[in-house]
Design a protein around this motif. Sequence first.
Motif, PDB file in Angstrom:
ATOM      1  N   THR A  62     -10.386   0.172   3.107  1.00 51.40           N
ATOM      2  CA  THR A  62     -10.105  -0.049   1.682  1.00 51.40           C
ATOM      3  C   THR A  62      -9.027  -1.098   1.491  1.00 51.40           C
ATOM      4  N   ALA A 115      -9.389  -4.918  -0.100  1.00 46.52           N
ATOM      5  CA  ALA A 115      -8.577  -5.290  -1.266  1.00 46.52           C
ATOM      6  C   ALA A 115      -7.727  -6.517  -0.972  1.00 46.52           C
ATOM      7  N   SER A 150       0.829  -1.198   0.000  1.00 45.12           N
ATOM      8  CA  SER A 150       0.000   0.000   0.000  1.00 45.12           C
ATOM      9  C   SER A 150       0.868   1.254   0.000  1.00 45.12           C
ATOM     10  N   VAL A 174      -2.277  -1.058  -3.414  1.00 42.45           N
ATOM     11  CA  VAL A 174      -3.546  -0.396  -3.120  1.00 42.45           C
ATOM     12  C   VAL A 174      -3.214   1.019  -2.668  1.00 42.45           C
ATOM     13  N   GLN A 206      -9.852  -9.589  -1.144  1.00 44.89           N
ATOM     14  CA  GLN A 206     -10.255  -9.882  -2.520  1.00 44.89           C
ATOM     15  C   GLN A 206      -9.086 -10.402  -3.351  1.00 44.89           C
ATOM     16  N   ARG A 207      -7.928  -9.760  -3.233  1.00 48.29           N
ATOM     17  CA  ARG A 207      -6.808 -10.093  -4.111  1.00 48.29           C
ATOM     18  C   ARG A 207      -5.962 -11.249  -3.607  1.00 48.29           C
ATOM     19  N   GLU A 239      -1.678  -4.256  -9.929  1.00 48.31           N
ATOM     20  CA  GLU A 239      -2.289  -5.320  -9.144  1.00 48.31           C
ATOM     21  C   GLU A 239      -1.559  -5.585  -7.827  1.00 48.31           C
TER      22      GLU A 239
END
Length: 259
Positions: A65, A69, A39, A53, A72-73, A50
């Motif tokens: 956030t 992420a 991040s 973040v 999800q990733r 990808e």
Amino acid sequence: MSAPFTLEGRTALITSGTRGAGAATVKLFRELGAHVLTSARTRPAELPEEMIVTADLSTEEGCETLAAAARQRLGTIDIIVHMLGGSSAPAGGFAALTDDEWRRELDLNLFPAVRLDRALLPKMLREGRGVVIHVSSIQRLLPLPQSTTAYAAAKAALSTYSKSLSKEVSSRGVRVVRVSPGWIETESSLKLAHRLAQEAGTDLEGGKKIIMEALGGIPVGRPSKPEEVANLIAFLASDLAATITGAEYIIDGGTVPTV
């Protein structure tokens, strides 16, 4: 020669991984086979989209956030490394630290770890495995009254929180470890050394010496390199450190003078 350990197949969330020791840690984890997400407030061009973040982790919204992420990733998260930290507080001792300055130091150096752990550890605990590494600072032991009181206090709070968390979750398969660097030779610290050198009418090595003397001396004679801090973090995240939890590892060239 091959590395003595691997992170092959592991997933890792490393906050603030675009500069200094954070960038070195991201690079090493990737070399060791980990799938890494990091991040930053802004995305540097050299990192693929990808992998990063963009979020301000000093806010609740930014932490939410990043946590979303990461889920999800990465799916399962094996390792969390809390690299984020720093200080923008003014010099001038306790009287210069307003309530807003104190909040900024806590929002940057304590609450991101607390919020992200709260969001991501439950899944680690359900799966019965994982490693959380909180990067603190020797400033929690050696605060500089004129400039780092609030930063040092925030890092001390992070360390206490980390120790308590380790006692809560280690029996359930999640290790929690602290890494406390001293002075790290990063781009920003070298800028400071250059500025101090110019003010004192000396060269870069003289500027470094000024910083070392302000810290009370570094017995090995130099600051740590970002890669050296990354090496320690990677080892602690690996299976070679499988029974290490609740501990603090200081990497400061001997700066802390006490046992």
